[in-house]
Design an enzyme around this catalytic site. Structure first.
Site, PDB file in Angstrom:
ATOM      1  CG  ASP A 131      -0.162  -0.032   2.527  1.00 20.90           C
ATOM      2  OD1 ASP A 131       1.087  -0.132   2.479  1.00 20.90           O
ATOM      3  OD2 ASP A 131      -0.788   0.050   3.593  1.00 20.90           O
ATOM      4  CB  CYS A 134       5.663  -2.268   0.840  1.00 23.52           C
ATOM      5  SG  CYS A 134       6.465  -1.623  -0.636  1.00 23.52           S
ATOM      6  CG  HIS A 346       5.877  -4.992  -2.972  1.00 28.01           C
ATOM      7  ND1 HIS A 346       5.034  -4.321  -2.107  1.00 28.01           N
ATOM      8  CD2 HIS A 346       5.921  -6.275  -2.557  1.00 28.01           C
ATOM      9  CE1 HIS A 346       4.572  -5.183  -1.211  1.00 28.01           C
ATOM     10  NE2 HIS A 346       5.100  -6.370  -1.463  1.00 28.01           N
TER      11      HIS A 346
END
Length: 384
Positions: A131, A134, A346
């Site tokens: 979101d 991370c 990510h």
């Protein structure tokens, strides 16, 4: 000027990267290209929308945003994730790799090879909720999971006043944006007071983690913290404050002609980030909402925590940048935590290595002459 060596190029730290491994083209030229190039399509992986929260493929905003200055509430059109642990249970690394990166494309083969190398050191992987928090979430989870003592700067009582001091000196805190989960009580608490509370919470949780008598107790503590509510997000906002404090200190040193790590020149060379105010408004304030940390900001996070962040960058397998340290000039005197990324966008958490950090007995106490600028002190823990 003291120049510290970084094992990523200036272009990478600024956001542009090239992939020498991909066939039939010269590689992506911007960070956005990298994200698109190395993001596995969700529909091709056979995962549900719920599972994709942990992939980070979307990196969606975390619900409504509460703006500290105006009190306005800006509603996201996207549904909020259900409250649950922000890290998935442990998955076998090789099994995860085979299931998520099927096929024989150059990219899939490269990522699988990277996971194979990662599995030689770690047994499992925990996927982190994607979101836009991370990088902060994965780093804080590893810090709380592995620290043997709090860093010196965290043991000094006046850290709770840093937000107030920064607001008085530069007026940077009044317009701080908080996620909707970070409610401001009865409305009487301003941004400075709220960040002070989160800094105290960070201090308490870090000390509680260090004080756990067993790994099982520490795991329970971490699981209770990372539940997606105000406590977790407040801690992540505290990390952003630490980054801003450190960025402000570096900027002042630069203006005075002092020595700073080389990444600082990259941080402030961006047109959108030429001073702490623009860094906050155009970059840091968006973290957790519409964007994550860029590589140059990963260096800043490492300095803010006084922790070396070791990242396995799987799309850089078989290159010198496969394992990157943020920063790489304190590997011997700062504790080290490990993350893994497929795309520099990510981050997930590798677990299952039984090599706790070593801390010399003679540095466990706070020095009597701790200077006011406690962020310049060292934690003295070894990095393994």
């Amino acid at each position: 000027m003291t120049v510290y060596k970084c094992n990523v190029t200036a272009a990478e730290a600024m956001g542009g990267e090239e992939d020498p491994k991909e066939e039939a083209h010269q590689g992506p030229s911007t960070l956005a290209d990298v994200r698109e190039e190395y993001r596995p399509p969700v529909e091709d992986l056979g995962v549900s929308e719920e599972e994709d929260l942990y992939r980070g493929a979307e990196d969606l905003p975390h619900g409504p945003v509460k703006h500290a200055g105006s009190g306005a509430l800006f509603e996201s059109t996207l549904p909020k994730a259900e409250d649950r642990c922000s890290l998935e249970p442990m998955l076998d690394i090789l099994s995860y790799s085979e299931s998520e990166w099927k096929g024989n494309t150059t990219k899939s083969t490269l990522i699988r090879k990277g996971y194979t190398k990662l599995s030689q050191r770690f047994e499992s992987l925990r996927r982190v909720r994607g979101d836009n928090y991370c990088a902060l979430r994965a780093t804080l989870f590893q810090v709380l999971s592995t620290s043997t003592q709090p860093p010196v700067w965290l043991q000094v009582e006046h850290i709770s006043t840093w937000a107030e001091e920064l607001e008085a000196r530069e007026g940077l805190i009044g317009q701080w944006m908080f996620p909707s989960e970070c409610r401001q009580g009865d409305g009487s608490e301003d941004a400075v007071q709220q960040l002070k509370r989160y800094m105290e919470l960070l201090q308490n949780r870090w000390q509680a983690a260090v004080g756990c008598s067993s790994m099982e107790e520490r795991q329970r503590l971490c699981e209770s913290v990372f539940q997606g509510g105000e406590e977790e997000l407040g801690l992540l906002e505290a990390l952003k404050l630490l980054m801003l404090v450190r960025a402000s200190e570096f900027h002042t040193t630069m203006q005075e002609g002092g020595d700073v790590p080389v990444f600082c020149w990259l941080l402030y060379a961006r047109d959108s980030s030429d001073c702490p105010r623009t860094f906050l408004s155009n970059h840091l304030s968006r973290v957790g909402f519409s964007g994550g940390l860029e590589q140059v900001e990963m260096f800043l996070l490492g300095y803010a925590l006084q922790c070396t962040i070791q990242v396995y960058r799987l799309y850089m397998t078989d290159t010198e940048e496969f394992v990157t340290y943020y920063p790489d000039d304190h590997k011997e005197d700062w504790p080290c935590v490990c993350l893994v990324t497929e795309d520099d966008r990510h981050y997930n958490v590798p677990v299952g290595q039984h090599n706790g950090l070593q801390v010399p007995e003679d540095v466990t106490a706070i020095p009597e002459d701790v200077p006011p600028d406690c962020l310049d002190s060292k934690s003295q823990a070894d990095c393994h």
